[in-house]
Design a protein around this motif. Structure first.
Motif, mmCIF file in Angstrom:
data_model
loop_
_atom_site.group_PDB
_atom_site.id
_atom_site.type_symbol
_atom_site.label_atom_id
_atom_site.label_comp_id
_atom_site.label_asym_id
_atom_site.label_seq_id
_atom_site.Cartn_x
_atom_site.Cartn_y
_atom_site.Cartn_z
ATOM 1 N N GLN A 111 0.903 -1.593 0.026
ATOM 2 C CA GLN A 111 -0.180 0.037 0.590
ATOM 3 C C GLN A 111 0.926 1.149 -0.369
ATOM 4 O O GLN A 111 -0.020 2.135 -0.628
ATOM 5 C CB GLN A 111 -1.155 -0.253 1.406
ATOM 6 C CG GLN A 111 -2.094 1.369 0.874
ATOM 7 C CD GLN A 111 -1.496 2.011 2.165
ATOM 8 O OE1 GLN A 111 -1.388 1.923 2.781
ATOM 9 N NE2 GLN A 111 -1.278 3.121 1.313
ATOM 10 N N ARG B 102 -6.282 5.035 5.910
ATOM 11 C CA ARG B 102 -6.626 4.818 4.373
ATOM 12 C C ARG B 102 -8.190 4.203 5.144
ATOM 13 O O ARG B 102 -8.006 3.749 5.824
ATOM 14 C CB ARG B 102 -5.548 3.555 4.359
ATOM 15 C CG ARG B 102 -5.672 2.055 4.551
ATOM 16 C CD ARG B 102 -4.321 1.510 4.283
ATOM 17 N NE ARG B 102 -4.906 0.295 5.044
ATOM 18 C CZ ARG B 102 -2.920 -0.580 5.234
ATOM 19 N NH1 ARG B 102 -1.996 -0.413 4.573
ATOM 20 N NH2 ARG B 102 -3.417 -1.679 6.249
ATOM 21 N N PRO B 103 -8.856 3.998 3.488
ATOM 22 C CA PRO B 103 -10.534 3.730 4.154
ATOM 23 C C PRO B 103 -10.172 2.023 4.270
ATOM 24 O O PRO B 103 -9.102 1.236 4.341
ATOM 25 C CB PRO B 103 -11.344 3.911 3.404
ATOM 26 C CG PRO B 103 -9.854 4.051 1.985
ATOM 27 C CD PRO B 103 -8.681 4.244 2.698
ATOM 28 N N ALA B 104 -10.591 2.457 5.024
ATOM 29 C CA ALA B 104 -11.260 0.206 5.365
ATOM 30 C C ALA B 104 -11.382 -0.596 3.336
ATOM 31 O O ALA B 104 -10.773 -1.584 3.606
ATOM 32 C CB ALA B 104 -12.466 -0.151 5.667
ATOM 33 N N ASP B 105 -12.090 0.427 3.086
ATOM 34 C CA ASP B 105 -12.298 -0.122 0.998
ATOM 35 C C ASP B 105 -11.036 0.317 0.196
ATOM 36 O O ASP B 105 -11.348 -0.591 -0.824
ATOM 37 C CB ASP B 105 -13.526 -0.018 0.865
ATOM 38 C CG ASP B 105 -13.441 1.610 0.959
ATOM 39 O OD1 ASP B 105 -12.459 2.553 1.004
ATOM 40 O OD2 ASP B 105 -14.448 1.907 -0.222
ATOM 41 N N TRP B 106 -9.717 0.031 0.819
ATOM 42 C CA TRP B 106 -9.141 0.765 -0.074
ATOM 43 C C TRP B 106 -8.852 -0.716 -0.869
ATOM 44 O O TRP B 106 -8.438 0.158 -1.572
ATOM 45 C CB TRP B 106 -7.549 1.190 0.680
ATOM 46 C CG TRP B 106 -6.660 0.392 1.998
ATOM 47 C CD1 TRP B 106 -7.494 -0.728 2.483
ATOM 48 C CD2 TRP B 106 -5.508 -0.698 1.171
ATOM 49 N NE1 TRP B 106 -6.067 -1.657 3.092
ATOM 50 C CE2 TRP B 106 -5.270 -1.701 1.623
ATOM 51 C CE3 TRP B 106 -5.246 -0.448 -0.736
ATOM 52 C CZ2 TRP B 106 -4.175 -2.810 1.446
ATOM 53 C CZ3 TRP B 106 -3.961 -1.360 -0.310
ATOM 54 C CH2 TRP B 106 -3.319 -2.616 0.444
ATOM 55 N N LYS B 107 -8.463 -1.851 -0.396
ATOM 56 C CA LYS B 107 -8.159 -2.323 -1.446
ATOM 57 C C LYS B 107 -9.101 -2.727 -2.730
ATOM 58 O O LYS B 107 -8.588 -2.729 -3.520
ATOM 59 C CB LYS B 107 -8.384 -3.907 -0.796
ATOM 60 C CG LYS B 107 -6.704 -4.365 0.121
ATOM 61 C CD LYS B 107 -6.519 -5.553 0.644
ATOM 62 C CE LYS B 107 -5.729 -5.698 1.297
ATOM 63 N NZ LYS B 107 -5.175 -6.979 2.242
ATOM 64 N N GLN B 108 -10.509 -2.746 -2.689
ATOM 65 C CA GLN B 108 -11.257 -2.316 -3.479
ATOM 66 C C GLN B 108 -11.283 -1.280 -4.799
ATOM 67 O O GLN B 108 -11.330 -1.903 -5.631
ATOM 68 C CB GLN B 108 -13.228 -2.842 -2.968
ATOM 69 C CG GLN B 108 -13.265 -3.989 -1.942
ATOM 70 C CD GLN B 108 -12.802 -3.982 -1.199
ATOM 71 O OE1 GLN B 108 -11.885 -2.944 -0.288
ATOM 72 N NE2 GLN B 108 -13.091 -4.863 -0.095
ATOM 73 N N GLN B 109 -11.207 -0.096 -4.027
ATOM 74 C CA GLN B 109 -10.726 1.065 -4.774
ATOM 75 C C GLN B 109 -9.382 0.698 -5.596
ATOM 76 O O GLN B 109 -9.328 1.045 -6.478
ATOM 77 C CB GLN B 109 -10.288 2.088 -3.483
ATOM 78 C CG GLN B 109 -11.581 2.833 -3.196
ATOM 79 C CD GLN B 109 -11.257 3.809 -2.560
ATOM 80 O OE1 GLN B 109 -11.092 5.054 -3.060
ATOM 81 N NE2 GLN B 109 -11.834 4.437 -0.557
ATOM 82 N N ASN C 163 -5.276 7.414 -3.471
ATOM 83 C CA ASN C 163 -4.403 6.885 -3.178
ATOM 84 C C ASN C 163 -3.487 7.159 -2.435
ATOM 85 O O ASN C 163 -1.937 6.774 -1.819
ATOM 86 C CB ASN C 163 -4.340 5.568 -3.901
ATOM 87 C CG ASN C 163 -3.047 5.073 -3.585
ATOM 88 O OD1 ASN C 163 -3.234 4.083 -3.070
ATOM 89 N ND2 ASN C 163 -2.865 4.725 -4.965
ATOM 90 N N LYS D 157 -8.365 -1.795 -6.969
ATOM 91 C CA LYS D 157 -8.868 -3.236 -7.374
ATOM 92 C C LYS D 157 -9.555 -2.312 -8.466
ATOM 93 O O LYS D 157 -9.088 -2.434 -10.266
ATOM 94 C CB LYS D 157 -9.300 -4.218 -7.171
ATOM 95 C CG LYS D 157 -8.725 -5.406 -6.259
ATOM 96 C CD LYS D 157 -7.356 -5.927 -6.712
ATOM 97 C CE LYS D 157 -7.055 -6.839 -5.777
ATOM 98 N NZ LYS D 157 -5.977 -7.435 -6.326
ATOM 99 N N ARG D 158 -10.203 -1.476 -8.010
ATOM 100 C CA ARG D 158 -11.061 -0.959 -9.812
ATOM 101 C C ARG D 158 -10.809 -0.081 -10.199
ATOM 102 O O ARG D 158 -10.737 -0.080 -11.500
ATOM 103 C CB ARG D 158 -12.077 0.074 -9.070
ATOM 104 C CG ARG D 158 -13.548 0.432 -9.282
ATOM 105 C CD ARG D 158 -14.436 1.126 -9.120
ATOM 106 N NE ARG D 158 -14.288 2.447 -7.791
ATOM 107 C CZ ARG D 158 -14.388 2.248 -6.464
ATOM 108 N NH1 ARG D 158 -15.504 1.132 -6.170
ATOM 109 N NH2 ARG D 158 -14.337 2.957 -5.615
#
Length: 148
Positions: free
Chosen positions: A40, A114-121, A106, A123-124
């Motif tokens: 990250q 970092r936000p909880a959904d950083w991995k999803q962001q 990012n 991936k998008r």
């Protein structure tokens, strides 16, 4: 003079394609494999570095292709060059609307904020980036085809 412009444009666009392809299929895989928060942090640093360089590179590539299209208007392959320019315009639009907003978030993230959904962001961002890479590869292929 037109030959020099063609070579310069093809090299500039080709190297840009290589960098973006490498990010998509090599660098991001390396970052994903790093332990703990290293991946990250690497993505944030890459976002800052490439986020500063790539806009200039994309615009320069587009300008060179446009100049090639105008300078070679009555030469063989102009339709290919104009289509390549349209694809580069599409890649810039994709960047501004889809990729830059995610990258701007990012590049400021740390493990602490970092936000909880950083991995999803991320991936998008990768899905959008893969689509953009396909677009610029097509533009590059058209430029090469116009040379023949």
């Amino acid at each position: 003079m037109l030959n020099a412009l063609q070579v310069l444009t093809t090299v500039v666009v080709g190297v840009m394609v290589g960098v973006e392809f490498s990010v998509a299929f090599v660098v991001n895989r390396i970052l994903d494999a790093l332990p703990e928060d290293s991946g990250q942090l690497g993505r944030a640093h890459g976002g800052r570095l490439l986020g500063a360089v790539m806009p200039v590179w994309y615009v320069t590539s587009l300008v060179l292709v446009a100049v090639w299209a105008v300078a070679g208007w009555h030469h063989h392959g102009t339709g290919l060059i104009v289509t390549a320019a349209a694809l580069l315009i599409l890649s810039v639009i994709m960047s501004v609307l889809l990729l830059v907003p995610i990258n701007n978030r990012n590049k400021t993230w740390t493990p602490d904020n970092r936000p909880a959904d950083w991995k999803q962001q991320m991936k998008r961002w990768e899905r959008f980036h893969h689509a953009r890479v396909a677009v610029i590869i097509a533009a590059f292929a058209l430029l090469v085809a116009a040379l023949t």
